[in-house]
Design an enzyme around this catalytic site. Sequence first.
Site, PDB file in Angstrom:
ATOM      1  N   GLY A 101       0.818  -1.223   0.000  1.00  0.00           N
ATOM      2  CA  GLY A 101       0.000   0.000   0.000  1.00  0.00           C
ATOM      3  C   GLY A 101       0.845   1.264   0.000  1.00  0.00           C
ATOM      4  O   GLY A 101       0.307   2.369   0.037  1.00  0.00           O
ATOM      5  N   GLU A 107       5.216   2.696   8.391  1.00  0.00           N
ATOM      6  CA  GLU A 107       4.912   1.426   9.073  1.00  0.00           C
ATOM      7  C   GLU A 107       6.135   0.909   9.818  1.00  0.00           C
ATOM      8  O   GLU A 107       6.022   0.378  10.925  1.00  0.00           O
ATOM      9  CB  GLU A 107       4.447   0.383   8.056  1.00  0.00           C
ATOM     10  CG  GLU A 107       3.067   0.685   7.495  1.00  0.00           C
ATOM     11  CD  GLU A 107       2.674  -0.233   6.362  1.00  0.00           C
ATOM     12  OE1 GLU A 107       1.478  -0.516   6.232  1.00  0.00           O
ATOM     13  OE2 GLU A 107       3.552  -0.667   5.590  1.00  0.00           O
ATOM     14  N   LYS A 125      -1.195 -15.071   2.410  1.00  0.00           N
ATOM     15  CA  LYS A 125       0.049 -14.300   2.577  1.00  0.00           C
ATOM     16  C   LYS A 125       1.196 -15.132   3.155  1.00  0.00           C
ATOM     17  O   LYS A 125       2.317 -14.647   3.219  1.00  0.00           O
ATOM     18  CB  LYS A 125      -0.203 -13.101   3.501  1.00  0.00           C
ATOM     19  CG  LYS A 125      -1.359 -12.201   3.102  1.00  0.00           C
ATOM     20  CD  LYS A 125      -1.048 -11.413   1.874  1.00  0.00           C
ATOM     21  CE  LYS A 125      -2.097 -10.392   1.506  1.00  0.00           C
ATOM     22  NZ  LYS A 125      -2.248  -9.282   2.406  1.00  0.00           N
TER      23      LYS A 125
END
Length: 230
Positions: A101, A107, A125
Site C-alpha cells: 500500500g 509502518e 500471505k
Amino acid sequence: MDTNHLKQQAAEYAARFIEPGMVVGLGAGSTAILAVRHIGYLLKTGALRDILGIPCSTQTEAEARALGIPLTTLENHPIIDVTIDGADEVDPQLELIKGGGGALTREKIVAQATRREIIVVDESKLVPALGTTWDVPVEVVPFGYGSQQRYLESLGASVKLRPGDGQPYRTDQGNFILDCDFGPIDDPAALGERLKQRTGIVEHGLFIGLAADVISAGAGGIQHQTRKSP
Ligand code: 5RP
C-alpha cells in the site's frame, strides 16, 4: 469463505490484545483498516476505552479521525504498546514483506517503536520464502531514482517504477517506489542491510525481526503464531 471475511476475522482477533490505557499503532492496507474500524466500533460501544492511536499513513489517519479514535504522535508518545498492521508476505520465521500500500516507511518507524507488533493476514500471505509471490517495495528519493533502479538491478532484481494516477506513485513522504522482483530471497536480513547502505534509498519493505505475532485466518480457522525468543 471470501478473503474479506478472513481479513475481518484476523483483524477482530488481533483487537482483543488492546487494553484500556494503551497507545496503539494503526496500520495501513485493507486488513489493517478493518482492525481500525473494529477498534472504532469497540470504542463507540464502550467495549474499549481510553486508548490513543498512532496512524501509519495519511489514509489511516483520515479513517481513524472519521471513526472518532483519539490520536497522538510519536513525539508525545514515543513507545507504542501494540500495533496491528497487515503484510504482503509472511515467512515461517515471521519475517515480512510490507509496503504493497506504499506506507512502508511510516509502518517501519511505527513497528520499531512498538512493544508488540501484531500482523494480521489471510492465509494466502503465508509463503515458504519472502519474494515468492510479492515484489520487495523500495522507497527512493525521486532525484536520481534511475541510479537506484540500476543498483537494484545489479543486485539481481527486475525493477518497476510503481505507477500512480498518470504519473509515478508518490508516498506520504513524496517519494517514488521501485517494486523489485528478487524471486525467493535466501537471506532477507542480508539483502535488507545492503539496501539500507545505498544513498537515495529511503526504506525497503523487508521487515526483519519486527513482528511479534502473526494472526492468519484461513478456511481452517485462526492461526496465531508468536516469534520464538532468540
Ligand atoms: C501497506 C502495507 C499493507 O499492510 C500490506 O500491503 C497488506 O495490505 P492488505 O491488507 O490490503 O493486503 O504494507 O503499505
